[in-house]
Design a protein around this motif. Sequence first.
Motif, short mmCIF file in Angstrom:
data_model
loop_
_atom_site.label_atom_id
_atom_site.label_comp_id
_atom_site.label_asym_id
_atom_site.label_seq_id
_atom_site.Cartn_x
_atom_site.Cartn_y
_atom_site.Cartn_z
N GLY A 1 -3.09 -2.03 4.46
CA GLY A 1 -3.13 -3.31 3.44
C GLY A 1 -4.69 -3.33 3.29
O GLY A 1 -5.11 -4.17 2.33
N SER B 1 -1.18 -8.89 1.99
CA SER B 1 -0.97 -7.70 1.78
C SER B 1 -0.21 -6.90 2.96
O SER B 1 -0.56 -7.09 4.26
CB SER B 1 -2.55 -6.94 1.98
OG SER B 1 -2.33 -5.63 1.57
N SER B 2 0.93 -6.33 2.60
CA SER B 2 1.98 -6.00 3.58
C SER B 2 1.36 -4.85 4.42
O SER B 2 0.60 -3.88 3.96
CB SER B 2 3.18 -5.38 2.73
OG SER B 2 4.02 -4.72 3.75
N GLN B 3 1.48 -4.85 5.74
CA GLN B 3 1.03 -3.97 6.84
C GLN B 3 2.35 -3.01 7.18
O GLN B 3 3.09 -3.59 8.10
CB GLN B 3 0.35 -4.29 7.67
CG GLN B 3 -0.91 -5.07 7.68
CD GLN B 3 -2.07 -4.06 7.16
OE1 GLN B 3 -1.93 -3.07 6.72
NE2 GLN B 3 -3.15 -4.70 7.67
N HIS C 1 0.96 -1.25 -0.07
CA HIS C 1 0.04 -0.01 -0.27
C HIS C 1 0.71 1.24 0.09
O HIS C 1 1.98 1.37 0.22
CB HIS C 1 -1.29 0.01 1.36
CG HIS C 1 -0.30 0.20 2.45
ND1 HIS C 1 0.03 1.28 2.99
CD2 HIS C 1 0.08 -0.85 3.52
CE1 HIS C 1 0.73 0.99 4.45
NE2 HIS C 1 0.53 -0.39 4.61
#
Length: 228
Positions: A16, A35-37, A10
């Motif tokens: 994410g 989904s990378s945070q 993101h």
Amino acid sequence: MTKPGIVFAHGLWADGSCFGKLIPTLQAEGHEVMSSQHGLDSLATDIAAVKACLARVPGPVVLVGHSYGGTLITHAGTDPRVAALVYIAALAPDSDETSQSHLAKFPTTPVFGHLDVPEGRIWLKPSGVKHFAGDLPEAEQKLVYATQGAPVADLFNQKAEGTAWKSKPSWYVLATQDQTVPPELQHFVSKRMNATTTEVASSHVPMLSNPAVVLDVIRKAASAVSAR
């Protein structure tokens, strides 16, 4: 055959969950998705967070970045597990550029007049949401505002090594109505990387306003990886 893994990165004023209209469909189609945070605390730690996700899905991986996430996938995408890149209204600086020097080559967009910078973090004001996600329903715009991630003020001036689009096939979703990342910049970077480009009449968040278009591009990248 196992389908490629998909990892999302993101951008600013997001987390994410901004890919929430894409992930369930891709999972249902047989992809492992992460989904990378990342915390928007430094370029190095954000790249490391994206790379950590690469280990959580089976390779080869399609790495997808939105906005500043494009900077992250450009650098993290040199990892050998990454087979393809998908940029969504994204930055894509070369190794001798920063996100800021990249942006500075093009006209400033309206969103940058609607920011607060208390205590070294850059926050999007309520008045800026229409320039960031103005083609979303009002309720979704309010959600975007409420879930924003605020970057450290010098994040765009930090630099990293590696330029994945020089060696990996790339796709680009170009948002022609973007008031955050200039469409002129998007044209420049998509042409420079020789990306397969899809234009969409969208704000800066086509994954939310036009998810079917973005899904189609990701599917094409995944199919190309599978056919290799």
